[in-house]
Enzyme design. Structure first.
Site, PDB file in Angstrom:
ATOM      1  N   GLU A 120       0.851  -1.194   0.000  1.00  0.00           N
ATOM      2  CA  GLU A 120       0.000   0.000   0.000  1.00  0.00           C
ATOM      3  C   GLU A 120       0.886   1.243   0.000  1.00  0.00           C
ATOM      4  O   GLU A 120       2.091   1.150   0.274  1.00  0.00           O
ATOM      5  CB  GLU A 120      -0.936  -0.031   1.209  1.00  0.00           C
ATOM      6  CG  GLU A 120      -1.895  -1.222   1.159  1.00  0.00           C
ATOM      7  CD  GLU A 120      -2.912  -1.250   2.297  1.00  0.00           C
ATOM      8  OE1 GLU A 120      -2.871  -0.344   3.166  1.00  0.00           O
ATOM      9  OE2 GLU A 120      -3.745  -2.183   2.315  1.00  0.00           O
ATOM     10  N   GLY A 235       9.639 -16.552  -3.754  1.00  0.00           N
ATOM     11  CA  GLY A 235       9.722 -15.234  -4.378  1.00  0.00           C
ATOM     12  C   GLY A 235      11.132 -14.680  -4.345  1.00  0.00           C
ATOM     13  O   GLY A 235      11.627 -14.117  -5.331  1.00  0.00           O
ATOM     14  N   ARG A 261      36.324  -4.084 -29.448  1.00  0.00           N
ATOM     15  CA  ARG A 261      36.842  -2.707 -29.370  1.00  0.00           C
ATOM     16  C   ARG A 261      38.342  -2.724 -29.104  1.00  0.00           C
ATOM     17  O   ARG A 261      38.816  -3.413 -28.202  1.00  0.00           O
ATOM     18  CB  ARG A 261      36.107  -1.981 -28.238  1.00  0.00           C
ATOM     19  CG  ARG A 261      36.643  -0.600 -27.916  1.00  0.00           C
ATOM     20  CD  ARG A 261      36.035   0.457 -28.834  1.00  0.00           C
ATOM     21  NE  ARG A 261      36.115   1.759 -28.195  1.00  0.00           N
ATOM     22  CZ  ARG A 261      37.187   2.550 -28.206  1.00  0.00           C
ATOM     23  NH1 ARG A 261      38.301   2.131 -28.794  1.00  0.00           N
ATOM     24  NH2 ARG A 261      37.152   3.727 -27.623  1.00  0.00           N
ATOM     25  N   ILE A 330      32.977  -0.651 -18.965  1.00  0.00           N
ATOM     26  CA  ILE A 330      33.773  -1.289 -20.024  1.00  0.00           C
ATOM     27  C   ILE A 330      33.384  -0.752 -21.403  1.00  0.00           C
ATOM     28  O   ILE A 330      34.235  -0.588 -22.282  1.00  0.00           O
ATOM     29  CB  ILE A 330      33.632  -2.827 -19.940  1.00  0.00           C
ATOM     30  CG1 ILE A 330      34.376  -3.345 -18.699  1.00  0.00           C
ATOM     31  CG2 ILE A 330      34.138  -3.509 -21.210  1.00  0.00           C
ATOM     32  CD1 ILE A 330      34.086  -4.786 -18.345  1.00  0.00           C
ATOM     33  N   GLY A 333      31.828   5.505 -23.132  1.00  0.00           N
ATOM     34  CA  GLY A 333      30.706   6.392 -23.469  1.00  0.00           C
ATOM     35  C   GLY A 333      29.542   5.653 -24.098  1.00  0.00           C
ATOM     36  O   GLY A 333      28.372   6.025 -23.904  1.00  0.00           O
ATOM     37  N   GLU A 356      10.182  -7.796  -3.181  1.00  0.00           N
ATOM     38  CA  GLU A 356      10.281  -9.079  -2.444  1.00  0.00           C
ATOM     39  C   GLU A 356      11.070  -8.909  -1.146  1.00  0.00           C
ATOM     40  O   GLU A 356      11.830  -9.790  -0.746  1.00  0.00           O
ATOM     41  CB  GLU A 356      10.912 -10.172  -3.322  1.00  0.00           C
ATOM     42  CG  GLU A 356       9.951 -10.801  -4.298  1.00  0.00           C
ATOM     43  CD  GLU A 356       8.800 -11.545  -3.636  1.00  0.00           C
ATOM     44  OE1 GLU A 356       8.957 -12.076  -2.523  1.00  0.00           O
ATOM     45  OE2 GLU A 356       7.716 -11.574  -4.245  1.00  0.00           O
TER      46      GLU A 356
END
Length: 373
Positions: A120, A235, A261, A330, A333, A356
């Site tokens: 709630e 859960g 890269r 890693i 940008g 949970e």
């Protein structure tokens, strides 16, 4: 079907039907209805539900493995599936035969979708403090109150709603009800605009004189708090598995990028600083997987596992944020832009430390067990 076969089948589906669409679902806040139908066809809406009620009849380890693999493709989809399995599990444990025929069978088949309405606006981890009321009026209950952060609150067909039937009885005065979402008085008050997992709707639900036939009460009055806590271990294990799946995808993305890269004449992967970071990430992902599998095994064997489930959830969720953050680093940008998946993975997994049971609650649970013989 053994656990390895389940992992392979769900992984293949996630790679082919979830991962390619996850970025678009996130951007457009699109509920992945078609992909969910495919998961339902695989039996993943009611994994640990007996075949008698149209479930897959598998164990909690299978459920956790499925959660990891779905999350590796799309975290939001795994949340939707995990919550549906939670609702199905509650019905299996506490529903009568008529309720099971009417709601559990379609939930397990994927013909219906379930929501779990406990939290709630002013009540999160303290479930005993809910204020939603259910008043008996002859052959009906009338529900009034507000529920917050309800997964699938808009798209679900049936919600398990917790409400107070006897205010003087404290937590023993809480009851659980099956509320069809088409019922007059079940109002989707708002859809939250979230950091991540945007393909899964998170709703505020207002119950406004929602008149419910008395046969929609689960078990009997006063059992609601027990029902709310009954599947805590499962859960938390599923959240640990989910976090592990997202982290694994981030690790895979970072590894692939580092091999491709180049910097200073060689791939990033061959720079020790990057290679060591990837080694740490891989070790943490595997440690989280073993923690959740261990907790799931204990639950399958009917042994107490609240500590192990809390440890798995605590470690995996915090590990996943670190690993996703390292994956962004890693990528440099490029990790910060939406052309690459790692920023979305970080956004998606951050909430696993909150739902949970927030992680400080997990520390409380674990801490309490340390004083036990």
């Amino acid at each position: 079907m053994d656990h390895a076969e389940i992992r392979e089948a769900v992984r293949r589906y996630a790679r082919e039907q979830l991962a390619p669409h996850a970025a678009r679902w996130d951007r457009d806040k699109e509920f992945p209805r078609t992909a969910l139908k495919g998961l339902a066809a695989m039996g993943l809406y009611g994994i640990a539900i007996p075949e008698q009620w149209s479930g897959a009849g598998l164990d909690y380890s299978a459920m956790a493995i499925a959660c990891e693999e779905i999350a590796a493709g799309d975290c939001a989809s795994s949340t939707i599936i995990a919550v549906n399995n939670l609702v199905a599990g509650i019905l299996n444990g506490y529903g009568n035969d008529e309720q099971k025929r009417r709601y559990l069978v379609p939930l397990a088949k994927g013909e219906m979708l379930g929501a779990f309405a406990l939290t709630e606006p002013q009540v999160g981890s303290d479930a005993a403090a809910i204020t939603t009321r259910a008043e008996r009026q002859g052959p009906h209950y009338v529900l009034n109150g507000v529920k917050q952060f309800i997964t699938s609150g808009k798209n679900a067909d049936i919600a398990v709603v917790f409400a107070v039937t006897d205010k003087a009885a404290g937590k023993k005065g809480i009851s659980a009800f099956l509320v069809p979402t088409k019922m007059p008085g079940y109002v989707v008050a708002r859809i939250e605009d979230k950091l991540g997992q945007r393909a899964s709707d998170t709703a505020q639900i207002a119950l406004e004189n929602c008149k419910l036939p008395a046969d929609h009460l689960l078990a009997q009055e006063g059992v609601g708090y027990r029902i709310a806590l009954a599947d805590l271990e499962s859960g938390r294990i599923n959240v640990a598995a989910q976090a592990t799946g997202v982290a694994r995808t981030a690790l895979e993305a970072a590894t692939a990028y580092a091999k491709e890269r180049k910097s200073m004449g060689k791939p990033l992967f061959e720079h020790q600083a990057i290679n060591f970071r990837l080694a740490n990430m891989a070790t943490e992902v595997e440690a989280a997987r073993q923690l959740y599998l261990h907790a799931a095994r204990l639950r399958d064997e009917g042994k107490p596992c609240i500590r192990e489930a809390s440890m798995a959830k605590l470690f995996a969720s915090e590990m996943a944020e670190r690993v996703c953050s390292d994956a962004i680093q890693i990528h440099g940008g490029y990790g910060y832009v939406t052309d690459f998946p790692v920023e979305r993975l970080w956004r998606d997994v951050r909430v696993t430390q909150i739902y949970e049971g927030a992680n400080d609650i997990q520390r409380m649970v674990i801490g309490r067990t340390l004083g036990e013989p």
